[in-house]
Design an enzyme around this catalytic site. Sequence first.
Site, PDB file in Angstrom:
ATOM      1  N   LYS A  52      30.820  46.604  15.383  1.00 29.11           N
ATOM      2  CA  LYS A  52      30.072  47.837  15.121  1.00 29.11           C
ATOM      3  C   LYS A  52      30.796  49.022  15.746  1.00 29.11           C
ATOM      4  O   LYS A  52      30.895  50.095  15.141  1.00 29.11           O
ATOM      5  CB  LYS A  52      28.640  47.712  15.670  1.00 29.11           C
ATOM      6  N   GLN A  96      20.966  44.678  20.705  1.00 25.13           N
ATOM      7  CA  GLN A  96      21.471  43.469  20.056  1.00 25.13           C
ATOM      8  C   GLN A  96      20.579  42.272  20.379  1.00 25.13           C
ATOM      9  O   GLN A  96      20.223  42.040  21.538  1.00 25.13           O
ATOM     10  CB  GLN A  96      22.922  43.216  20.511  1.00 25.13           C
ATOM     11  N   ASP A 119      18.163  49.944  13.419  1.00 25.50           N
ATOM     12  CA  ASP A 119      18.051  48.553  12.966  1.00 25.50           C
ATOM     13  C   ASP A 119      16.865  48.374  12.016  1.00 25.50           C
ATOM     14  O   ASP A 119      16.762  47.367  11.320  1.00 25.50           O
ATOM     15  CB  ASP A 119      17.794  47.635  14.174  1.00 25.50           C
TER      16      ASP A 119
HETATM   17  N1  GUN Z   1      21.314  39.993  15.799  1.00 30.27           N
HETATM   18  C1  GUN Z   1      21.635  39.468  14.579  1.00 30.27           C
HETATM   19  N2  GUN Z   1      21.547  40.414  13.618  1.00 30.27           N
HETATM   20  C2  GUN Z   1      21.174  41.556  14.250  1.00 30.27           C
HETATM   21  C3  GUN Z   1      20.939  42.881  13.784  1.00 30.27           C
HETATM   22  O1  GUN Z   1      21.028  43.207  12.592  1.00 30.27           O
HETATM   23  N3  GUN Z   1      20.573  43.775  14.737  1.00 30.27           N
HETATM   24  C4  GUN Z   1      20.437  43.441  16.053  1.00 30.27           C
HETATM   25  N4  GUN Z   1      20.053  44.389  16.923  1.00 30.27           N
HETATM   26  N5  GUN Z   1      20.657  42.221  16.511  1.00 30.27           N
HETATM   27  C5  GUN Z   1      21.026  41.291  15.610  1.00 30.27           C
END
Ligand code: GUN
Length: 294
Positions: A52, A96, A119
Amino acid sequence: MKLIDGKSIAATVKSEIAKEVANMMDTDQKAPHLAAVLVGNDPASETYVASKERACKEVGFISSIYKLSEKTTEKELLKTIEFLNNDEEIDGYIVQLPLPKHIDTNKIIFAIDPKKDVDGFHPQNVGRMVMDMPCFLPATPAGIMTLLERSGIETEGKNCVVLGRSNIVGTPVAILLSRNSKKANGTVTLCHSRTKNLKEICLTADILIAAIGKAEFVTADMVKDQAVVIDVGIHRISDNSEKGYKIVGDVKFDEVSKKCSHITPVPGGVGPMTIVSLLENTLKAAKIQQKSEL
Ligand code: GUN
């Protein structure tokens, strides 16, 4: 069979975002700023957050990572969330997942300011998504919709079968596919661990979305001829190669790809588009924070 090239579609969308960022800079606006909170040392989470950050750099966003120890308490994490909610420099942020077991994930998600929740996990954004109101869409389902649209795949009136009912992928993608919109209008069946006759239901799918979290679960005998197959899974399985492992999805690619009309590869399918959807959300958050668009 046509490959749905997630990497190439993601690169196109990324260049569109980069252009918008350049325009923002030309008009004296600041670059969008995405922050990520990473608690603990889960290797997969570290890899995702690093990807990211790389993607942010590529489009000209500012990015920052708040790396907290595995032992961080819920209270300490809530303090970080409060800081991020109030910091005007940060347009959007993610926490995350998964979080360490001693932290209540829902409590953390509830604490995120919905205007910065890129998110799309906060109940306010989930509710707005269900009601088809302006909101942040979760990145993987939004990415899947973009892949279908940009690959010219018609969804209207199609039987769409979703495998997996997670909050992050299965449930929201089922909602998006069934929306009353030219880009959706699918007839959706959401399957899960208690579904009976799973194979028969999968065989009715014109569009099959595999988000079940089991390596190579979907085999050719479960797929209708000329179906569109979207593989959300990502698993590392041991093999005899030099690396000692290979990356596979929820779909047995070698056999299913011979039968379907379109399929997303793993890696290089849904994954790259997911990250770009997060960038799209961050750009939107920046516009909202900077009040240039509402
Ligand atoms: N863990 C797995 N996929 C995601 C996501 O799209 N966002 C976040 N914050 N954690 C994740």
